[in-house]
Design a protein around this motif. Structure first.
Motif, mmCIF file in Angstrom:
data_model
loop_
_atom_site.group_PDB
_atom_site.id
_atom_site.type_symbol
_atom_site.label_atom_id
_atom_site.label_comp_id
_atom_site.label_asym_id
_atom_site.label_seq_id
_atom_site.Cartn_x
_atom_site.Cartn_y
_atom_site.Cartn_z
ATOM 1 N N LEU A 78 -3.497 25.138 35.102
ATOM 2 C CA LEU A 78 -4.904 25.522 35.030
ATOM 3 C C LEU A 78 -5.154 26.790 35.833
ATOM 4 N N PHE A 79 -5.747 27.777 35.184
ATOM 5 C CA PHE A 79 -6.221 28.997 35.842
ATOM 6 C C PHE A 79 -7.746 28.948 35.792
ATOM 7 N N ARG A 80 -8.318 28.434 36.854
ATOM 8 C CA ARG A 80 -9.744 28.087 36.842
ATOM 9 C C ARG A 80 -10.649 29.302 36.816
ATOM 10 N N ASP A 81 -10.137 30.474 37.154
ATOM 11 C CA ASP A 81 -10.971 31.677 37.123
ATOM 12 C C ASP A 81 -11.155 32.221 35.713
ATOM 13 N N LEU A 82 -10.375 31.743 34.779
ATOM 14 C CA LEU A 82 -10.458 32.229 33.395
ATOM 15 C C LEU A 82 -11.161 31.172 32.549
ATOM 16 N N MET A 107 -11.652 36.230 25.835
ATOM 17 C CA MET A 107 -10.397 36.816 26.276
ATOM 18 C C MET A 107 -9.180 36.239 25.560
ATOM 19 N N LEU A 108 -9.367 35.205 24.757
ATOM 20 C CA LEU A 108 -8.223 34.564 24.103
ATOM 21 C C LEU A 108 -7.487 35.516 23.171
ATOM 22 N N SER A 109 -8.199 36.486 22.617
ATOM 23 C CA SER A 109 -7.568 37.396 21.660
ATOM 24 C C SER A 109 -6.728 38.478 22.326
ATOM 25 N N ARG A 110 -6.859 38.673 23.635
ATOM 26 C CA ARG A 110 -6.146 39.769 24.292
ATOM 27 C C ARG A 110 -5.216 39.327 25.417
ATOM 28 N N LEU A 132 -6.462 27.445 24.891
ATOM 29 C CA LEU A 132 -7.733 27.129 25.546
ATOM 30 C C LEU A 132 -7.935 28.083 26.711
ATOM 31 N N PRO A 133 -9.180 28.475 27.000
ATOM 32 C CA PRO A 133 -9.426 29.413 28.104
ATOM 33 C C PRO A 133 -8.946 28.853 29.437
ATOM 34 N N GLY A 134 -8.109 29.604 30.119
ATOM 35 C CA GLY A 134 -7.645 29.215 31.438
ATOM 36 C C GLY A 134 -6.615 28.112 31.468
ATOM 37 N N VAL A 135 -5.990 27.794 30.334
ATOM 38 C CA VAL A 135 -5.010 26.710 30.272
ATOM 39 C C VAL A 135 -3.727 27.240 29.638
ATOM 40 N N CYS A 136 -2.622 27.074 30.338
ATOM 41 C CA CYS A 136 -1.305 27.409 29.802
ATOM 42 C C CYS A 136 -0.461 26.135 29.745
ATOM 43 N N TYR A 137 0.462 26.096 28.792
ATOM 44 C CA TYR A 137 1.316 24.923 28.600
ATOM 45 C C TYR A 137 2.770 25.317 28.853
ATOM 46 N N SER A 182 7.022 23.594 29.163
ATOM 47 C CA SER A 182 7.926 22.502 28.817
ATOM 48 C C SER A 182 8.823 22.085 29.972
ATOM 49 N N SER A 183 8.730 22.770 31.114
ATOM 50 C CA SER A 183 9.590 22.436 32.243
ATOM 51 C C SER A 183 8.998 23.035 33.508
ATOM 52 N N HIS A 184 9.661 22.800 34.632
ATOM 53 C CA HIS A 184 9.216 23.380 35.895
ATOM 54 C C HIS A 184 9.502 24.873 35.888
ATOM 55 N N GLY A 185 8.780 25.588 36.741
ATOM 56 C CA GLY A 185 8.914 27.036 36.804
ATOM 57 C C GLY A 185 7.628 27.660 37.304
ATOM 58 N N ASP A 186 7.462 28.946 37.045
ATOM 59 C CA ASP A 186 6.277 29.686 37.454
ATOM 60 C C ASP A 186 5.539 30.170 36.219
ATOM 61 N N TYR A 187 4.208 30.242 36.326
ATOM 62 C CA TYR A 187 3.361 30.578 35.185
ATOM 63 C C TYR A 187 2.278 31.562 35.617
ATOM 64 N N SER A 188 1.865 32.382 34.672
ATOM 65 C CA SER A 188 0.782 33.321 34.929
ATOM 66 C C SER A 188 0.155 33.721 33.597
ATOM 67 N N VAL A 189 -0.866 34.573 33.669
ATOM 68 C CA VAL A 189 -1.556 35.090 32.480
ATOM 69 C C VAL A 189 -1.399 36.609 32.489
ATOM 70 N N ILE A 190 -1.053 37.171 31.350
ATOM 71 C CA ILE A 190 -0.780 38.595 31.248
ATOM 72 C C ILE A 190 -1.649 39.231 30.173
ATOM 73 N N GLU A 191 -1.729 40.554 30.245
ATOM 74 C CA GLU A 191 -2.471 41.358 29.274
ATOM 75 C C GLU A 191 -1.628 42.567 28.915
ATOM 76 N N PRO A 192 -1.545 42.938 27.635
ATOM 77 C CA PRO A 192 -0.719 44.095 27.254
ATOM 78 C C PRO A 192 -1.247 45.376 27.864
ATOM 79 N N LEU A 193 -0.331 46.253 28.246
ATOM 80 C CA LEU A 193 -0.719 47.544 28.784
ATOM 81 C C LEU A 193 -1.344 48.432 27.726
ATOM 82 N N GLU A 194 -1.044 48.176 26.432
ATOM 83 C CA GLU A 194 -1.606 48.990 25.363
ATOM 84 C C GLU A 194 -3.114 48.907 25.339
ATOM 85 N N LYS A 195 -3.686 47.835 25.856
ATOM 86 C CA LYS A 195 -5.129 47.727 25.888
ATOM 87 C C LYS A 195 -5.732 48.833 26.745
#
Length: 316
Positions: free
Chosen positions: A169-173, A178-181, A204-209, A211-224
């Protein structure tokens, strides 16, 4: 058959049933929209954070309680917490601590009697340790590790097999626009020498899924950002052209007005000079011709003389 052998058989059957039920189709909505990019992951940092978390756990003995680790000043901005659970509790209820929701029916691989889950929030260190080519991180990196703490003298990192995906959960998002970008990215080891980042679509906004342990984040393309700069430059270029055309038009109008003014002044000057010359010589009357006042002289005719006068003078 003694009780110890019976317990081992039950654990083996549960593990086998879970592996058979976790088919590729259960995670198809994640893997079908992912791509893999090579990145560099901080093994040394992860190991150090685990060590600090384990030191906190040695002073706490309550199972199922989340404890925050104390980090040195040179790691300020990073948050690390740890919880100790039994393998049975993870199977029955999962683990819902911090911003990571591990679903029920999860089992450690290899099976462990007691496990510890280390939660990490890299905060302002995220961009320093993680880079994805062509993208930029717009959130902190959140992650978790699973450790086998059944033997305090032999703690080792293990993995989890889950029937359903883990939620991060990324509660700030929370904006659906923003889902399209934006996209989710997960960092995990493919093997001992190779690390990869797996990019997936945010559903879903602010939710990433995952399949295993690790690190997660949200990214945006630089082309934007590049498109924004190009659009901004195009807007300024259009405004500059409009301003140039308007400026040239204004200059032409001012030039036309000045030219007409000079002509009128020249005409008035000539008229004044003519009137002054008329006043110095013969007095002329003034008449209006059209819209201008012009001098006018009196018409004088020469009187005619009779031809007989010349004839008489000739004969005389």
């Amino acid at each position: 058959m003694n009780s110890k052998s019976l317990t081992c058989c039950v654990v083996f059957l549960l593990h086998t049933n879970l592996l058979s039920s976790t088919s590729p189709s259960s995670l198809i909505h994640i893997n079908s929209t992912t791509s893999i990019l090579n990145v560099t992951l901080p093994h040394s940092l992860s190991q150090s954070l685990e060590d600090f978390a384990l030191k906190t756990l040695t002073n706490q003995h309550h199972t199922g309680s989340l404890y925050r680790a104390v980090l040195p000043n040179n790691l300020s901005g990073i948050e690390v917490s740890i919880v100790r659970l039994s393998g049975k509790s993870i199977w029955n209820a999962g683990a819902r601590f911090s911003n990571v929701l591990i679903p029920a029916r999860s089992v450690s691989v290899p099976p462990a009697r007691r496990v510890a889950i280390v939660y990490q929030n890299l905060g302002n260190w995220s961009n320093h340790w993680y880079t994805v080519p062509g993208y930029r991180l717009i959130t902190s990196v959140l992650g978790f590790r699973v450790l086998d703490v059944s033997d305090q003298d032999n703690v080792k990192e293990i993995s989890l097999k889950m029937k359903n995906p883990v939620k991060i959960l990324f509660r700030d998002l929370s904006d659906e626009k923003m889902l399209s970008r934006v996209s989710c990215v997960s960092f995990k080891a493919q093997n001992e020498d190779k690390e990869a980042a797996r990019i997936s679509r945010m559903i879903l906004p602010g939710v990433c899924y995952g399949s295993s342990h690790g690190d997660y984040s949200v990214i945006e393309p630089l082309e934007k950002d590049k498109k924004k700069k190009v659009a901004l430059w195009g807007t300024w270029w259009w405004l500059w052209m409009v301003g140039l055309v308007l400026g040239l038009g204004m200059l032409w109008f001012l030039g036309f007005v000045c030219t007409m003014g000079l002509r009128i002044l020249r005409t008035k000057k000539i008229q004044v000079m003519m009137e002054r010359e008329a006043n110095d010589g013969e007095v002329f009357e003034s008449r209006w011709v059209g819209g201008s006042k012009m001098p006018s002289a009196t018409v004088t005719r020469t009187l005619p003389e009779s031809e007989s006068r010349f004839e008489n003078g000739y004969h005389g």
